[in-house]
Design a protein around this motif. Structure first.
Motif, short mmCIF file in Angstrom:
data_model
loop_
_atom_site.label_atom_id
_atom_site.label_comp_id
_atom_site.label_asym_id
_atom_site.label_seq_id
_atom_site.Cartn_x
_atom_site.Cartn_y
_atom_site.Cartn_z
N LEU A 134 0.85 -1.20 0.00
CA LEU A 134 0.00 0.00 0.00
C LEU A 134 0.88 1.25 0.00
O LEU A 134 0.62 2.21 0.71
N ALA A 135 1.95 1.21 -0.78
CA ALA A 135 2.93 2.30 -0.74
C ALA A 135 3.28 2.87 -2.11
O ALA A 135 4.20 3.66 -2.23
N LEU A 136 2.57 2.45 -3.15
CA LEU A 136 2.87 2.98 -4.49
C LEU A 136 2.13 4.29 -4.70
O LEU A 136 1.10 4.35 -5.37
N MET A 137 2.65 5.34 -4.06
CA MET A 137 2.01 6.65 -4.16
C MET A 137 2.90 7.53 -5.03
O MET A 137 4.02 7.18 -5.35
N GLY A 138 2.41 8.70 -5.33
CA GLY A 138 3.24 9.66 -6.06
C GLY A 138 3.05 9.54 -7.56
O GLY A 138 2.74 8.47 -8.09
N THR A 139 3.27 10.64 -8.23
CA THR A 139 3.08 10.70 -9.68
C THR A 139 4.29 10.15 -10.43
O THR A 139 4.23 9.94 -11.63
N ASN A 140 5.39 9.90 -9.72
CA ASN A 140 6.62 9.40 -10.38
C ASN A 140 6.82 7.90 -10.13
O ASN A 140 7.88 7.45 -9.72
N LEU A 141 5.75 7.13 -10.37
CA LEU A 141 5.78 5.68 -10.13
C LEU A 141 6.91 4.99 -10.88
O LEU A 141 7.54 4.07 -10.36
N GLN A 142 7.15 5.43 -12.12
CA GLN A 142 8.18 4.76 -12.93
C GLN A 142 9.56 4.92 -12.28
O GLN A 142 10.36 3.98 -12.25
N GLU A 143 9.79 6.10 -11.73
CA GLU A 143 11.08 6.38 -11.06
C GLU A 143 11.21 5.52 -9.79
O GLU A 143 12.26 4.95 -9.51
N ILE A 144 10.10 5.41 -9.05
CA ILE A 144 10.11 4.65 -7.78
C ILE A 144 10.34 3.16 -8.05
O ILE A 144 11.16 2.51 -7.39
N LEU A 145 9.62 2.62 -9.05
CA LEU A 145 9.80 1.20 -9.38
C LEU A 145 11.14 0.95 -10.05
O LEU A 145 11.72 -0.13 -9.92
N GLY A 146 11.67 1.97 -10.72
CA GLY A 146 13.02 1.88 -11.29
C GLY A 146 14.06 1.75 -10.18
O GLY A 146 15.07 1.04 -10.32
N GLU A 147 13.80 2.42 -9.07
CA GLU A 147 14.70 2.34 -7.91
C GLU A 147 14.65 0.93 -7.31
O GLU A 147 15.67 0.37 -6.90
#
Length: 223
Positions: A134-147
């Protein structure tokens, strides 16, 4: 009479908490992870309030997604190193024998490393399992999942538990995940509350935007 006024005050406080929670929730889903980090750096108390509101929402669910991830990890070797993105109160770390790196925007527990979820202080390919509960927030999802891809070892596991109503098109989401270097291992879409998705890292993300990587903001209605 004092009993009545105390009850009224409690109701008013509850309503205020609800309104503030909905406001904060909206900020988290409609801004980037950097905006969120800034918001809570400026007002750490707001995070505690957000967490309280969040707990109230999830308490109504028949099952907590974090417990599903705990069960999953207990079936796997305790030697696996885990990164918990958006760890909250570190329930996951407290429930398994694995080494768990806990990341969030504010430390609700001494175990938490405070950071932006798009920039966690871990070496490349240093963890076996990455978790977003329940932590996939934010408009920069691609950057977060890239991390998450960056810190995961090749063949490592990415576990995502997310509110069911946020998925516009699960097929397009899985396709986008493949572009980000993740193969779908399993998906449990049986709950009307949350979906549980398991991916394996196949390699680095392919360049370019992954247009199917869309999740609706999770905006709570006024009760």
């Amino acid at each position: 009479r004092s009993g009545r006024s105390a009850a009224l005050r409690a109701r008013m406080e509850e309503r205020l908490l609800g309104a503030r929670f909905r406001y904060l929730n909206q900020q988290l889903y409609t801004g980037s992870s950097r905006d969120a980090a800034q918001l809570f750096r400026a007002d750490p108390a707001a995070f505690h309030l957000y967490h309280r509101g969040f707990e109230q929402q999830v308490r109504r669910w028949p099952e907590r997604p974090v417990q599903r991830i705990v069960r999953y990890l207990r079936r796997r070797p305790a030697s696996l190193v885990v990164a918990d993105f958006g760890c909250g109160d570190c329930t996951l770390a407290a429930s398994v024998r694995n080494k768990v790196h806990c990341f969030d925007l504010v430390p609700l527990s001494p175990r938490v490393t405070v950071c932006d979820m798009a920039e966690v202080p871990l070496a490349d390919e240093s963890v076996d399992v990455a978790v977003f509960c329940l932590a996939l927030m934010g408009t920069n999802l691609q950057e977060i999942l890239g991390e998450a891809n960056r810190v995961l070892k090749l063949g490592g596991t990415l576990m995502v538990a997310e509110v069911a109503s946020r998925f516009e098109d699960t097929g397009a989401f899985m396709k986008a995940m493949a572009q980000l270097g993740f193969r779908t291992v399993s998906k449990d879409l049986s709950s009307s509350y949350f979906y549980l998705l398991e991916f394996a890292k196949t390699g680095p993300a392919r360049p370019g935007r992954a247009p199917g990587l869309r999740l609706r903001p999770c905006l709570y209605k006024r009760r």
